[in-house]
Design a protein around this motif. Structure first.
Motif, PDB file in Angstrom:
ATOM      1  N   ASP A   1       0.844  -1.211  -0.095  1.00 14.12           N
ATOM      2  CA  ASP A   1      -0.081   0.031   0.008  1.00 14.12           C
ATOM      3  C   ASP A   1       0.894   1.218  -0.045  1.00 14.12           C
ATOM      4  OD1 ASP A   1       0.770  -1.083   2.538  1.00 14.12           O
ATOM      5  OD2 ASP A   1      -1.127  -0.224   3.437  1.00 14.12           O
ATOM      6  N   GLY A   2       1.886   1.344   0.567  1.00 19.98           N
ATOM      7  CA  GLY A   2       2.946   2.291   0.655  1.00 19.98           C
ATOM      8  C   GLY A   2       3.234   2.585  -0.526  1.00 19.98           C
TER       9      GLY A   2
ATOM     10  N   GLY B   1       0.142   0.208   6.262  1.00 18.06           N
ATOM     11  CA  GLY B   1       1.257   1.039   6.401  1.00 18.06           C
ATOM     12  C   GLY B   1       2.731   0.388   5.791  1.00 18.06           C
ATOM     13  N   TYR B   2       3.772   0.820   6.307  1.00 15.27           N
ATOM     14  CA  TYR B   2       4.964   0.498   6.051  1.00 15.27           C
ATOM     15  C   TYR B   2       5.521  -0.827   6.803  1.00 15.27           C
ATOM     16  CZ  TYR B   2       5.670   4.994   3.488  1.00 15.27           C
ATOM     17  OH  TYR B   2       5.736   5.963   2.801  1.00 15.27           O
ATOM     18  N   GLY B   3       4.931  -1.900   6.492  1.00 15.77           N
ATOM     19  CA  GLY B   3       4.832  -3.175   7.276  1.00 15.77           C
ATOM     20  C   GLY B   3       6.311  -3.760   7.458  1.00 15.77           C
TER      21      GLY B   3
ATOM     22  N   LEU C   1      -0.930  -5.038  -1.697  1.00 16.26           N
ATOM     23  CA  LEU C   1      -0.885  -5.845  -0.375  1.00 16.26           C
ATOM     24  C   LEU C   1      -1.144  -4.859   0.600  1.00 16.26           C
ATOM     25  CD1 LEU C   1       2.357  -7.999  -1.738  1.00 16.26           C
ATOM     26  CD2 LEU C   1      -0.232  -7.966  -2.158  1.00 16.26           C
TER      27      LEU C   1
ATOM     28  N   ASN D   1      -1.447  -3.858   4.061  1.00 11.95           N
ATOM     29  CA  ASN D   1      -1.250  -4.085   5.455  1.00 11.95           C
ATOM     30  C   ASN D   1      -1.269  -2.941   6.367  1.00 11.95           C
ATOM     31  OD1 ASN D   1       1.213  -3.182   4.665  1.00 11.95           O
ATOM     32  ND2 ASN D   1       2.273  -4.808   5.028  1.00 11.95           N
TER      33      ASN D   1
HETATM   34 MG   LIG Z   1       2.337  -1.864   3.365  1.00  7.34          MG
END
Ligand SMILES: [Mg+2]
Ligand SMILES: Cc1ncc(C[n+]2csc(CCOP(=O)(O)OP(=O)(O)O)c2C)c(N)n1
Length: 591
Positions: free
Chosen positions: A467-468, A496-498, A492, A494
């Motif tokens: 997503d980021g 934020g910055y997984g 994908l 999740n």
């Molecule tokens: Mg992410």
């Protein structure tokens, strides 16, 4: 010193990716150029004859006269929404086509695309950058013209750091020769070059040059023999050798030689993250992706790390390829052959051409090895009815993507857990894989999918993007929709910055929650769905594969989930951190 000995016509080079020929710089046109041509016409005609069929870019006033010549040329110009996207598209196009082109305006465009070109340099992708620029006349009294940064030389000097050749076409007498020098360097080194075209030069008639005959550089025979002897001694006595097929095999069109050699000697082949799919993953000798703790499977890691001879062919020893310091390869067991040098155990041989070395190995007599496959391929387990409503996670996403791939798919991965997870994708069908697996610039995948589709219209890109990263360049889907392309984009999501959260959590890893479906409305096309379960994801991918439009799938990955590869890496890295500092691998595969 390497010796330049024989000449062959340069258009004869054959480049293949998984058996698919590169269109780049194959013989297209043998008619000589007329003695004089308008500079702009010569530039694009030359590029076309060297294999460029498309250009990606954004125009600007200093570049408009150049774009006018581009439009009249046989090269198709594709206007993107933003220069970074144009650069990523050109990079992906170049990886498939063998050479690509990005056209931009001065500084605001050229410096905007710089990061993408830096990635192309780092990962050896042959992109030509053509930038419009202030005119020769404009420069006379060094005025403060719009788009100028410090001096008129600024952009070219910055580009010198990310290219193998650069030029500013300020002189009619040398302009054509300069174009030829840069384009040939791009093809030879498989790295970007920079050509700056002042707007008042592009219409001028200039004396032309012809495409040069390729000069075959030959290795020093004694050094070559010595390197081969040492390598062959290792290979002959090895009971458990393995080939690590690197990305240069693909870039230089040498994969077939390496695969045939492996077949003759019965030596298994592993890939690395950057070279994944360069060797067909359905080949019976292929064992998977090696990358220390980031290997596709433990069996691959164990096999490579217990091999008594690791033949690395065209491998970049990057920290990512070596699993961020988790690889365990002892230099005494390694032969590392690249276009830059040949290292055998603790010896470094210079003045040897990679091709000569490879051919020397491939034609030598080595007894066939005994080989028991440690990781035979099997189709991922089909989805059963009972699991269709299970929530989706990274591991299952990779399984479901793998189940749906066919030989016309090209997985294009962005940076983030999609890239780690993609290491685990393996199909019995031949599927392609493209990712910024060393330079790791986010925002690559969506624009790159445009480059993939344009380079080979038969390829269906399956984009894995966090997503980021989607929030960086996802709006480039606008271009895909306008051109009628059909990428299948798996966001994908999740929250934020997984990947960053796994390394160090903080509010800096928070991003806005977008309503990703609205992108289709925004760009005026494409279809959208949400997948929160295994069944929904499988259904969405199947339906996307059966349709002819751009597809966006918002995959709801649980916030704390991660791929098995990333889990492995983080576990091992924290163990290593406790014991000793993890350092980026230096350019030698030392333990
Ligand atoms: Mg992410
Ligand atoms: C252009 C750029 N900026 C920043 C980074 C550092 N970075 C690496 S991964 C990452 C987070 C990626 O987030 P997302 O795309 O959502 O993927 P996820 O990690 O959640 O799977 C960041 C910020 C980078 N690699 N490239």
């Amino acid at each position: 010193m390497k010796r330049k000995v024989s000449s062959t016509h340069s258009t004869a080079a054959s480049h293949k990716r998984n058996g698919r020929p590169h269109r780049g710089h194959e013989a297209t046109e043998v008619r000589p150029f007329p003695a004089r041509m308008p500079l702009g016409q010569f530039l694009f005609e030359y590029l076309h004859r060297r294999g460029v069929r498309h250009s990606f870019g954004v125009p600007g006033d200093f570049a408009l006269p150049t774009f006018a010549w581009l439009e009249k040329s046989p090269i198709q110009s594709i206007t993107m929404t933003h220069e970074p996207g144009a650069g990523f598209a050109a990079d992906a196009y170049s990886r498939i086509n063998g050479i690509g082109l990005v056209c931009v305006t001065y500084c605001v465009g050229g410096l905007n695309v710089l990061n993408s070109i830096a990635g192309a340099f780092a990962e050896k992708s042959p992109v030509v950058v053509v930038s419009g620029a202030p005119g020769r006349k404009d420069r006379e009294k060094d005025p403060l013209l719009h788009h100028k940064v410090k001096t008129f030389e600024t952009q070219r000097r910055v580009y010198d750091e990310v290219t193998v050749a650069s030029t500013v076409l300020l002189d009619e007498q040398t302009a054509a020769a300069e174009i030829s020098r840069c384009v040939e360097a791009c093809l030879r080194h498989k790295r970007p070059v920079y050509i700056e075209v002042p707007h008042d030069m592009v219409d001028r008639e200039v004396p032309t040059v012809q495409i040069p005959l390729a000069v075959k550089v030959q290795s020093e025979p004694h050094v070559l023999q010595e390197a081969l002897d040492e390598s062959l001694t290792m290979l002959r006595s090895a009971k458990k050798p393995v080939i690590l097929a690197g990305v240069e095999l693909h870039r230089f069109g040498l994969t077939d030689i390496a695969v045939k050699m492996a077949e003759r000697m019965n030596i298994p082949i592993a890939a690395d993250l950057l070279s994944k799919s360069a060797v067909p993953e359905n080949h019976p000798l292929y064992i998977g992706v090696y990358g220390g703790a980031m290997s596709s499977e433990l069996a691959v890691r164990n096999y490579v790390e217990s091999a008594d001879c690791v033949l690395m062919l065209g491998t970049f020893i990057t920290d990512m390829n070596m699993g961020i310091g988790t690889a365990n390869l002892d230099r005494s067991r390694v032969i590392l052959a690249t276009t830059e040098s040949i290292r055998v155990q603790y010896h470094k041989y210079e003045d040897i051409e990679f091709l000569d070395f490879l051919q020397g190995l491939a034609t030598s007599r080595i007894p066939r090895k005994k080989f028991k496959h440690p990781n035979p391929h099997f189709e991922p387990k089909p989805l059963s009815r009972t699991e269709l409503t299970d929530p989706i996670n990274m591991k299952e996403l990779i399984r479901i993507v793998s189940l749906n791939l066919d030989e016309n798919c090209c997985v294009v991965s962005d940076v983030g857990d999609g890239l780690f997870g993609a290491v685990g994708i393996r199909t019995s069908k031949r599927a392609e894989f493209i990712a910024p697996a060393y330079y790791l610039s986010m925002g690559f995948a969506v624009p790159a999918s445009i480059g993939v589709s344009i380079a080979d219209s038969k390829l269906r890109p399956i984009v894995l993007v966090g997503d980021g990263a989607f929030q960086m360049t996802g709006t480039e889907l606008s271009t895909a929709v306008r051109l009628g392309l059909r990428p299948i984009v798996l966001i994908l999501n999740n929250d934020g910055y997984g990947t960053m959260r796994k390394i160090r959590d903080g509010s800096f890893n928070t991003i806005s929650r977008w309503n990703y479906g609205k992108i289709c409305e925004l760009v005026g096309g494409g279809e959208y769905s949400v997948a929160a379960t295994k069944g929904e994801l499988d259904g969405a991918i199947r339906s996307a594969l059966g349709s002819t439009t751009t597809r966006v799938i918002d995959v709801r990955i649980p916030r704390d989930d991660m791929s098995p590869q990333l889990a492995n890496m983080t576990k091992e890295m924290s163990k290593l951190r406790g014991a000793k500092k993890v350092e980026a691998a230096e350019n030698t595969p030392m333990k």
